[in-house]
Design an enzyme around this catalytic site. Sequence first.
Site, PDB file in Angstrom:
ATOM      1  N   GLY A 151       0.547  -1.233   0.229  1.00 27.37           N
ATOM      2  CA  GLY A 151       0.134  -0.123   0.185  1.00 27.37           C
ATOM      3  C   GLY A 151       1.309   0.936  -0.125  1.00 27.37           C
ATOM      4  O   GLY A 151       1.943   1.283  -0.034  1.00 27.37           O
ATOM      5  N   GLU A 168      -1.233   1.678  -6.400  1.00 22.27           N
ATOM      6  CA  GLU A 168       0.340   0.914  -5.568  1.00 22.27           C
ATOM      7  C   GLU A 168       0.797  -0.418  -5.638  1.00 22.27           C
ATOM      8  O   GLU A 168       1.864  -0.848  -5.610  1.00 22.27           O
ATOM      9  CB  GLU A 168       0.102   1.397  -3.787  1.00 22.27           C
ATOM     10  CG  GLU A 168       0.381   2.509  -3.724  1.00 22.27           C
ATOM     11  CD  GLU A 168       1.294   3.481  -3.416  1.00 22.27           C
ATOM     12  OE1 GLU A 168       2.915   2.376  -2.830  1.00 22.27           O
ATOM     13  OE2 GLU A 168       1.558   4.243  -3.001  1.00 22.27           O
ATOM     14  N   GLU A 171       4.110  -1.361  -7.038  1.00 20.41           N
ATOM     15  CA  GLU A 171       5.200  -2.471  -5.727  1.00 20.41           C
ATOM     16  C   GLU A 171       4.978  -4.119  -6.183  1.00 20.41           C
ATOM     17  O   GLU A 171       6.390  -4.282  -5.763  1.00 20.41           O
ATOM     18  CB  GLU A 171       4.513  -1.996  -4.371  1.00 20.41           C
ATOM     19  CG  GLU A 171       4.496  -0.972  -3.462  1.00 20.41           C
ATOM     20  CD  GLU A 171       3.745  -1.186  -2.604  1.00 20.41           C
ATOM     21  OE1 GLU A 171       3.798   0.423  -1.518  1.00 20.41           O
ATOM     22  OE2 GLU A 171       3.363  -1.842  -1.653  1.00 20.41           O
ATOM     23  N   GLU A 190      12.719  -4.326   1.657  1.00 25.74           N
ATOM     24  CA  GLU A 190      14.155  -5.619   1.380  1.00 25.74           C
ATOM     25  C   GLU A 190      13.711  -6.643   0.500  1.00 25.74           C
ATOM     26  O   GLU A 190      14.323  -7.857   0.087  1.00 25.74           O
ATOM     27  CB  GLU A 190      14.542  -5.914   2.855  1.00 25.74           C
ATOM     28  CG  GLU A 190      15.314  -4.735   3.075  1.00 25.74           C
ATOM     29  CD  GLU A 190      15.801  -4.975   4.558  1.00 25.74           C
ATOM     30  OE1 GLU A 190      16.108  -5.399   4.961  1.00 25.74           O
ATOM     31  OE2 GLU A 190      15.241  -3.722   5.087  1.00 25.74           O
TER      32      GLU A 190
END
Length: 145
Positions: free
Chosen positions: A48, A64, A68, A115
Amino acid sequence: MAAAPDRKERIGKEYIGVGVGGVIVQDNKVLLLLRAKAPEKGKWSIPGGTVEIFETVEEALLREIKEELGVEGRIIASLGVTDHILPKEGVHWIAPRFLIGLHGEPMNREPDKHEAIQWWPLDDLPEKITQTTQKAIAAYNSLKH
């Protein structure tokens, strides 16, 4: 004299920010992203981000998800709203949450922000998860029952 922080740096700190998050569940596993930046750096989070001006929360979440994870999403159900208040970090956000379905295989498209991404069994979540993620998964579990 130091430059004034830009608008992005002030959201959620100088005024309440509006974010959005998505719970993605497949085969009784939830997709989480390991945060590489503050707030809550080093914790696992649902995907998000920030709602931009003139963008609905639904549009923001689907944007998003695409940014992402590199996949298209679809909204299945609302999971309520989180008051994301972290006094120690000086952060205050309001975050609507949604149950999301995916079209495609998610990948980490923003390694500077996350990460790692990983599927976690709903009954064996990582120890360090964000406040919004805790509340969103609790809302999802309530929806199931």
